[in-house]
Design an enzyme around this catalytic site. Structure first.
Site, PDB file in Angstrom:
ATOM      1  N   CYS A 151       4.838  -0.996   8.657  1.00  0.00           N
ATOM      2  CA  CYS A 151       4.800   0.409   9.075  1.00  0.00           C
ATOM      3  C   CYS A 151       4.508   0.504  10.574  1.00  0.00           C
ATOM      4  CB  CYS A 151       3.762   1.161   8.260  1.00  0.00           C
ATOM      5  SG  CYS A 151       4.125   1.118   6.488  1.00  0.00           S
TER       6      CYS A 151
ATOM      7  N   GLU B  96      -7.193   3.663  -0.862  1.00  0.00           N
ATOM      8  CA  GLU B  96      -7.031   4.425   0.375  1.00  0.00           C
ATOM      9  C   GLU B  96      -6.670   5.874   0.077  1.00  0.00           C
ATOM     10  OE1 GLU B  96      -5.569   0.785   3.283  1.00  0.00           O
ATOM     11  OE2 GLU B  96      -4.100   2.234   2.567  1.00  0.00           O
TER      12      GLU B  96
ATOM     13  N   ASP C 199       0.831  -1.205   0.000  1.00  0.00           N
ATOM     14  CA  ASP C 199       0.000   0.000   0.000  1.00  0.00           C
ATOM     15  C   ASP C 199       0.865   1.253   0.000  1.00  0.00           C
ATOM     16  OD1 ASP C 199      -1.913  -1.909   0.280  1.00  0.00           O
ATOM     17  OD2 ASP C 199      -2.947  -0.969   1.948  1.00  0.00           O
TER      18      ASP C 199
ATOM     19  N   LYS D 213      -3.020  -5.920   3.773  1.00  0.00           N
ATOM     20  CA  LYS D 213      -4.036  -6.846   3.273  1.00  0.00           C
ATOM     21  C   LYS D 213      -3.617  -8.295   3.432  1.00  0.00           C
ATOM     22  CE  LYS D 213      -5.914  -3.047   2.304  1.00  0.00           C
ATOM     23  NZ  LYS D 213      -4.761  -2.240   2.746  1.00  0.00           N
TER      24      LYS D 213
ATOM     25  N   SER E  16      -6.125   4.829   4.864  1.00  0.00           N
ATOM     26  CA  SER E  16      -5.011   4.076   5.424  1.00  0.00           C
ATOM     27  C   SER E  16      -5.054   4.179   6.939  1.00  0.00           C
ATOM     28  CB  SER E  16      -3.697   4.654   4.903  1.00  0.00           C
ATOM     29  OG  SER E  16      -2.616   4.240   5.701  1.00  0.00           O
TER      30      SER E  16
END
Length: 560
Positions: A197, A448, A84, A127, A474
């Site tokens: 992240c 997102e 992402d 995901k 997000s």
């Protein structure tokens, strides 16, 4: 009588009529003894092009070594993933959400076609997490998740930074808050190595949810990717999966209604991502547990936000690891009567038993607030309904931006249009920014909106505008934001009928989102609306448009 642990794989390895199957397995290096061992699929979401996933192949080898020490046969395989962080803000962010279902489909396919007896799944990015869980739920064979782990914080000029700092650097540069040189330095130092992240973004949110569900080992969600403890977790995989096989404990024994309630409580306390709503709905669907968006509101009404994590707070997951990790938080919640302690977990023990010997959080810690001093008294994930979202929407309201916003619509038919407007100064204080035709079918893939929210924050407008969309946010997004608006614009939902200047009220106290229009005005606009052309005419996105459900049902692709 000795329990049969290879009850699936023996269909291929011990049936004389499956000689060709056996020949191919011998060809892979298996011997006579291996043919009678339970086969354990080790499903990794490894690929080199993403910090979240770059190390998973190594973890998969550690898992295989552990599995084979227990006289089981480990069978590694890979599935796809989408970063992402890399695709964010581009047209091809459309591929992100549908990758969740492709991951579930592909793991289900490999496990079923090869008759593996159990599954150790190793996800790393957003995901990946629900995709692996949906596969486990569908298969209902003994298995669990080993989370790839969180990244360490980056450091710039003595201060911690992360991926959202990098996202916000563009808006900060546009508004003159930082120089181009500082922007360049930020993006080079934000991600110091392997791991997902670092803040309470989607991957860490879902890792917490999975641990609260009982589908990963204790501490899995908070253990950093590059730590010794993550290797030790992999070393426990063999004994864990063997115990699950011997006790015949399957995902549907663990993923119960009460377990999902535990997950919803923990992600609320942690200040987790709005994506958790979509993903928990989809995971519940995979095990036939009845869960709806209204259940999230029930939890939010009685559950405070206690964790001061980025994006709206100060800390990252590695900081929590240093003071006791996710189990220490769950122990506090269990003591307060906020979790169901009798839920079964992949250890073969209950949640309460797992937490019995966990140390309490340090009294002086500043990451997790005490229950009598919450960051927000009720949950930040609020389900809003009204004439803008008759079937519901999901707001992320931390309280720092207030709980009611009234403004005028500034409407954009794509994310790109809105970004251009910010760049040219056409977004003003008091605007309710509307980004539409970005839903599951219209996007497609419900991309997102981190780039828009980061631009807003970077430009210093975070307290002065709201953003609503039929797309997603997000876990890194923050501000006054409402997503998942249903029905979506592509299907003629009210968001498709909004016009510049419409007065919109977002009320997170009374859980409503309304536009100041009469029923007659709405009907007039509806009569003039025409459906837009599908954005995908071939391939996986075309199939996704045809099969995906609404956001309020989890965007699953296998409903009747």
């Amino acid at each position: 009588m000795k329990k049969i642990l290879n009850k699936y794989s023996r269909r291929l390895t011990e049936d004389k009529s499956q000689g060709a199957s056996q020949a191919m397995l011998y060809g892979t290096g298996m011997n006579d003894a291996d043919m009678h061992k339970p086969q354990i699929g080790i499903g990794s979401v490894w690929y080199e092009g993403n910090t979240c996933n770059m190390h998973l192949n190594q973890l998969a080898q550690f898992v295989k070594d552990s599995v084979e020490k227990e006289n089981l046969k480990g069978m590694r395989f890979n599935t796809i993933g989408v970063s992402d962080g890399i695709s964010m803000g581009t047209d091809d962010m459309s591929y992100s959400l549908q990758s969740r279902d492709l991951i579930a489909d592909s793991i289900e396919t490999v496990m079923s076609a090869h008759w593996y007896d159990g599954l150790v799944s190793i996800p790393g990015c957003d995901k990946n997490m629900p995709g692996c869980m949906m596969a486990l739920g569908r298969l209902n064979r003994p298995g669990f998740v080993i989370y790839g782990g969180t990244i360490q914080a980056g450091v710039m000029r003595g201060k911690p930074i992360d991926i959202v700092t990098a996202f916000q650097s563009y808006g900060a540069c546009l508004s003159g808050q930082i120089t181009e040189q500082e922007r360049q330095e930020t993006i080079k130092k934000a991600c110091p190595g392997a791991g997902a992240c670092g803040g309470m973004y989607t991957a860490n949110t879902m890792a917490c949810a999975i641990e609260a569900l009982g589908m990963s080992l204790p501490f899995s969600s908070s253990t950093p990717a590059t730590s010794v403890e993550k290797v030790q977790e992999c070393d426990k995989a063999g004994e864990t999966i063997k115990n699950l096989l011997e006790l015949d404990i399957k995902p549907r024994d663990i993923m119960t209604r009460k377990a999902f309630e535990n997950a919803m409580v923990l992600i609320t306390v942690m200040g987790g991502s709005t994506n958790a709503v979509l993903h928990l709905l989809a995971m519940a669907s995979s095990v036939d547990v009845d869960l709806s968006i209204d259940d999230f509101q029930e939890i939010a009404n009685k559950t405070p936000v206690l964790a001061d994590f980025k994006p709206s707070g100060k800390y990252v997951m590695a900081n929590l690891h240093a003071i006791g990790g996710t189990p220490a938080v769950m122990k506090m919640l269990l003591k307060a009567g906020m979790l169901h302690g009798d839920c079964l977990t992949v250890t073969g023990k209950t949640l309460a038993e797992n937490l019995e010997n966990v140390a309490d959080l340090p009294e002086d810690n500043t990451i997790i607030h005490k229950l009598d001093n919450p960051i927000k008294k009720t949950g930040h994930l609020q389900i809003l309904k009204g004439n803008v979202a008759p079937e519901g929407s999901v707001a992320k309201i931390t309280g720092k931006e207030g709980e009611i916003f009234e403004g005028v619509a500034n409407v954009f038919d794509s994310e790109e249009e809105m970004v251009a407007a910010v760049e040219t100064g056409k977004v003003k204080k008091g605007d309710v920014i509307v980004i539409r035709y970005e839903g599951p079918k219209g996007g497609p893939g419900m991309p997102e909106m981190l780039k828009p929210t980061s631009l807003i924050m970077g430009a210093g407008l975070g307290q002065d505008v709201a953003l609503i969309t039929d797309g997603r946010f997000s876990g890194g997004s923050h501000g006054f934001i409402v997503g998942h608006i249903t029905p979506e614009a592509y299907e003629g939902g009210m968001i498709a009928l909004l016009e510049n200047g419409d007065k919109i009220t977002i009320d997170a106290i009374n859980n409503v989102i309304n536009v100041d229009l009469s029923d007659q005005e709405i009907a007039q606009r509806k009569s003039k609306w025409r459906a837009s052309k599908q954005k995908a005419s071939r391939g996986t996105l075309k199939k996704y448009i045809k099969t995906v459900s609404s956001a309020s049902k989890g965007c699953v692709t296998d409903l009747d």
